[in-house]
Design an enzyme around this catalytic site. Structure first.
Site, mmCIF file in Angstrom:
data_model
loop_
_atom_site.group_PDB
_atom_site.id
_atom_site.type_symbol
_atom_site.label_atom_id
_atom_site.label_comp_id
_atom_site.label_asym_id
_atom_site.label_seq_id
_atom_site.Cartn_x
_atom_site.Cartn_y
_atom_site.Cartn_z
ATOM 1 N N ASN A 71 0.422 -3.189 2.971
ATOM 2 C CA ASN A 71 0.760 -4.047 1.775
ATOM 3 C C ASN A 71 -0.671 -4.900 1.051
ATOM 4 O O ASN A 71 -1.214 -5.807 1.711
ATOM 5 C CB ASN A 71 1.625 -5.191 2.357
ATOM 6 C CG ASN A 71 3.004 -4.765 2.822
ATOM 7 O OD1 ASN A 71 3.982 -4.590 1.994
ATOM 8 N ND2 ASN A 71 3.277 -4.644 3.906
ATOM 9 N N GLU A 72 -0.828 -4.266 -0.033
ATOM 10 C CA GLU A 72 -2.305 -4.533 -0.632
ATOM 11 C C GLU A 72 -2.123 -5.788 -1.290
ATOM 12 O O GLU A 72 -0.878 -6.211 -1.527
ATOM 13 C CB GLU A 72 -2.580 -3.486 -1.396
ATOM 14 C CG GLU A 72 -2.973 -1.946 -0.715
ATOM 15 C CD GLU A 72 -4.195 -1.956 -0.055
ATOM 16 O OE1 GLU A 72 -4.968 -3.059 0.277
ATOM 17 O OE2 GLU A 72 -4.723 -0.728 0.448
#
Length: 638
Positions: A157-158
Site C-alpha cells: 500500500n504505497e
C-alpha cells in the site's frame, strides 16, 4: 530481557536487538496458535515477507521441531505478491514463504493463501474480490504480521492508499522498486506492479504486529508512530487500530522522541548519566547552531533542559565538561601514540606497533568506510591485516565476467599454445551461460568464481596502494554468503569457526569491524554477528591475547555514528582523502555504477567523502578544530 515500553500514539516495544524482538514475536504467535487450538478453532494468520520477519519464521520452525508446535489448525493469508510473478521465481513470495516457513512445518497445503502473480489481468479484480471473501470465510485474520517500507507502505500500500482500500493491483513507488533492486539484480528487472491486501483489509485483523529493524527504518517509524494519520504514510492508519503493537530494535527506535530527545517528551532523565548529558548538550548546540562553549543558561532553560541545569549547575561547567569529552575523542594516532600520555586519548599508547585486524564485510568496505584510518595505521608502522569476510561475487556485472574470461582465453592464444585450451573452453561456457541467463537467475559456479576473483583482485590492488603486503590480505569467503543469490543462508558454525581461526592466527591488539546495522542487504549484520560470537567464545575459552585486544566499530556506506556516540574521531587531511579515493577507485567493478547501490545513487567514493566532510563540519560547528574530514568509531566493550 524485558522490552522498554514508550508512551506513543501506538504501543511501542523496544528490544536491544532484532534477535530478541523476533523471538518475542514468534512466541506471541505460538501462544495464539496454541490458544486457538485449545478452543477447537483455526488460527488465521496474516503473514509478511521481506527481511523483517525471517527470524520470526526461523523461530517458529524451531518451536515446531523442538517443542511440538503444530500448524495443523493454522490458516495463512499473505499480504502481497509482485505482478506478474511466477511462483517458482527466485523473487516470488510463494517461494519465500515455502523456503522460510511452510516447507518446514505441518501446515496443510490447502490452508496456505498467497496472492497469485500469474492471474490474467482481466481476471485480477474478481480474483482480489475472492481473496477478500476467503479471508472472511476463514473467520477473519486473528493476527496480522507487518513490516514497513521506507515510503511508509504496509503490504504494498504505497503513499496515496486510503484507510478503506481493499485487496487490489497497485503500481509500485519508485523508492520501493529501488529498495527491491538488489533482489532482482537491477532496478530494471523489478516488476512495476503488485497485488496487495488493502489498508482497510489489514485494519480488520483482530491483532496487528508491525516490526522494523535497523537505522534505515528509524525515520519512517518516527512518522508512523508520532505523525498524524495520512494517505501519504499509509502505516499511520494503524494508529486507529485498537490492538496494534509496534516492535522495534534500538536502532529502528532511534528517532522516536522518547529516545532521541527524552527531555522534550516529558520523560524524567537521569542526569548522572554522562552519555545522556553529552547527547543533550550536543543536541542543544546543533539545534541552536551554536558552539558548545557559547551555550548559556537561557539556552538550556528555554529548550527543555532546565532540569539538567538545576542538577548540574551553570551552563559554563556543563559546556566545558562535554567540550572536553568531544575533544578527547579526536586523535591522529588511531593505533595509539607511542611514548605519550594516553590518559585522555581514545587508544592506548602501548603496545606499539600493534597488530591490527580490519574486518571488511564486502571486498571494498575497508577503504570506503575507514580508508583514511587504514592508511594512517600503515603509515604509522602498525602491522595491518585486512580480512575480507565475503567474496562479494554477486555485485559484479555479467559483462565484467565475460571480459575477464575473454582476457584469459586471448592471453593463452597469444602464447601460441597448441589445440583448444581450457581457458578458451571456459570462456565459451561463460558466454553461453550468460547469453541464456534470465534476470535474477543464479550464476553458474564458474561465473561465480570469476566474479569472486575480480573482487579479490581489486581488494589486493587497494591493499598494495595502502602499503599492506599481499600475505596480510585474508579472503575468508564465509559460507553463509556463497549462495549466488542476494538471499543468504543463516550464519552457521563454519562461519564462526573460520573467524575464530583467523583471530587466533593473528592475535590482534586492535580489531576494526563494520558496526553498520542499516545495511539494506543484511550482509553487514551477519558478518558482525560472526565476529561478536567468535570473540565471545574466545573470551569464554580464556584466550590470553584477547585481554589486550580492543574492538572498534565503524559504519558502512549508508550512515555515520551520531556525534554523541563517537568515541574515536580520526581526522583526515585533504591529501589523505585523495589517497582514500584512489584506494576506492581500485575497486573498478563498483565504479561509476555499482550493481547494488542501495537507496543512495551516488558512487561509493562520493558518499564516503561527503560523510567524512559532514562529520568534520559538525565537530567544527560545535567549536572544535576544523578538519577536511573525520572517520568515526565506537568501541565495543565485550
Amino acid at each position: 530481557m524485558h522490552p522498554v515500553i514508550t508512551p506513543e500514539r501506538v504501543p511501542v516495544s523496544i528490544y536491544s536487538d532484532s534477535e530478541q524482538a523476533s523471538v518475542a514475536v514468534a512466541q506471541q504467535i505460538a501462544d495464539l496458535i496454541r490458544q486457538r487450538h485449545g478452543e477447537g478453532q483455526p488460527c488465521v494468520l496474516g503473514l509478511a515477507t521481506g527481511s523483517s520477519p525471517t527470524r520470526v519464521y526461523e523461530e517458529l520452525v524451531r518451536m515446531h521441531r523442538e517443542e511440538g508446535l503444530s500448524f495443523r489448525n493454522v490458516i495463512t493469508f499473505n499480504l502481497d505478491e509482485y505482478y506478474p510473478m511466477l511462483p517458482d521465481s527466485l523473487q516470488s513470495y510463494v517461494r519465500f514463504m515455502h523456503e522460510y516457513l511452510f516447507d518446514h512445518v505441518d501446515i496443510p497445503a490447502e490452508n496456505i493463501h498467497i496472492p497469485n502473480g500469474t492471474i490474467r489481468q482481466e481476471d485480477v479484480a474478481e480474483y482480489c474480490r475472492r481473496y477478500e471473501a476467503a479471508i472472511a470465510e476463514a473467520g477473519g485474520i486473528d493476527l496480522q504480521l507487518l513490516g514497513i517500507g521506507r515510503t511508509g507502505h504496509i503490504g504494498f500500500n504505497e503513499p496515496g492508499s486510503g484507510a478503506s482500500s481493499r485487496t487490489r493491483l497497485i503500481t509500485l513507488d519508485h523508492i520501493t522498486r529501488t529498495d527491491a533492486a538488489s533482489d532482482f539484480y537491477g532496478e530494471e528487472n523489478v516488476p512495476r506492479r503488485a497485488l496487495t491486501m488493502g489498508v482497510g483489509t489489514i485494519l480488520e485483523a483482530r491483532q496487528i504486529v508491525l516490526m522494523a529493524w535497523g537505522e534505515g527504518k528509524a525515520a519512517v517509524i518516527k512518522r508512523m508512530v508520532e505523525g498524524e494519520p495520512t494517505d501519504s504514510v499509509p502505516a499511520t492508519y494503524l494508529q486507529r487500530h485498537p490492538a496494534v503493537q509496534v516492535v522495534l530494535d534500538e536502532a529502528a527506535a532511534a528517532e522516536l522522541s522518547p529516545r532521541k530527545t527524552p527531555w522534550l517528551a516529558g520523560i524524567a532523565c537521569n542526569w548522572q548519566n554522562e552519555a545522556l548529558v553529552r547527547k543533550a548538550v550536543t543536541w542543544l548546540a546543533r539545534h541552536l547552531q551554536k558552539p558548545i562553549l557559547k551555550l548559556t543558561d537561557e539556552d538550556y532553560n528555554e529548550n527543555g533542559l532546565s532540569d539538567l541545569l538545576a542538577e548540574s549547575g551553570q551552563a559554563y561547567g556543563i559546556n566545558i565538561r562535554v567540550f572536553n569529552q568531544l575533544q578527547h575523542t579526536i586523535t591522529g594516532w588511531p593505533g595509539g601514540k607511542p611514548n605519550a600520555d594516553d590518559s585522555h586519548r581514545p587508544e592506548r599508547a602501548t603496545p606499539f606497533p600493534k597488530r591490527v585486524l580490519i574486518f571488511s564485510p564486502h571486498p571494498d568496505d575497508d577503504v570506503i568506510s575507514m580508508g583514511g584510518t587504514l592508511l594512517r595505521l600503515v603509515d604509522q608502522g602498525h602491522e595491518v591485516h585486512v580480512a575480507y569476510q565475503t567474496s562479494g561475487n554477486i555485485a559484479v556485472f555479467d559483462d565484467e565476467a565475460i571480459r575477464f574470461a575473454e582476457f584469459v582465453a586471448d592471453y593463452d592464444q597469444a602464447l601460441g599454445l597448441p589445440g583448444e585450451q581450457p581457458a578458451e573452453s571456459l570462456y565459451q561456457r561463460v558466454v553461453d551461460f550468460l547469453k541464456k541467463k534470465a534476470p535474477g537467475q543464479v550464476d553458474a559456479p564458474e561465473v561465480q568464481q570469476i566474479k569472486g576473483l575480480i573482487r579479490r583482485g581489486e581488494a589486493k590492488s587497494a591493499c598494495r596502494l595502502a602499503g599492506i603486503p599481499d600475505e596480510n590480505a585474508h579472503f575468508m569467503d564465509l559460507p553463509f554468503y556463497e549462495t549466488g543469490r542476494v538471499r543468504k543462508k543463516p550464519l552457521g558454525e563454519e562461519d564462526i569457526q573460520l573467524t575464530i581461526d583467523l583471530l587466533n592466527k593473528i592475535r590482534p591488539h586492535q580489531i576494526y569491524a563494520a558496526g553498520d546495522l542499516s545495511d539494506p542487504h543484511g550482509t553487514h549484520r551477519v558478518c558482525l554477528s560472526a565476529i561478536f560470537q567468535a570473540v565471545e567464545r574466545l573470551k569464554a575459552e580464556g584466550a590470553p591475547w584477547l585481554q589486550d585486544c580492543w574492538v572498534w566499530l565503524y559504519r558502512g556506506a549508508w550512515q555515520e555514528w551520531d556525534i554523541d556516540q563517537i568515541e574515536m574521531a580520526v581526522p583526515i587531511s585533504p591529501e589523505e582523502l585523495t589517497r582514500k579515493r584512489r584506494a576506492i577507485f581500485k575497486h573498478q567493478s563498483q565504479k561509476d555504477r555499482p550493481l547494488f547501490p542501495g537507496a543512495d545513487q551516488r558512487e561509493f567514493w562520493q558518499r564516503a567523502e561527503e560523510r567524512n566532510r559532514t562529520t568534520a563540519k559538525i565537530y567544527d560547528q560545535l567549536g572544535l578544530p576544523e578538519y577536511e574530514g573525520i572517520e568515526a568509531f565506537v568501541r565495543w566493550k565485550y
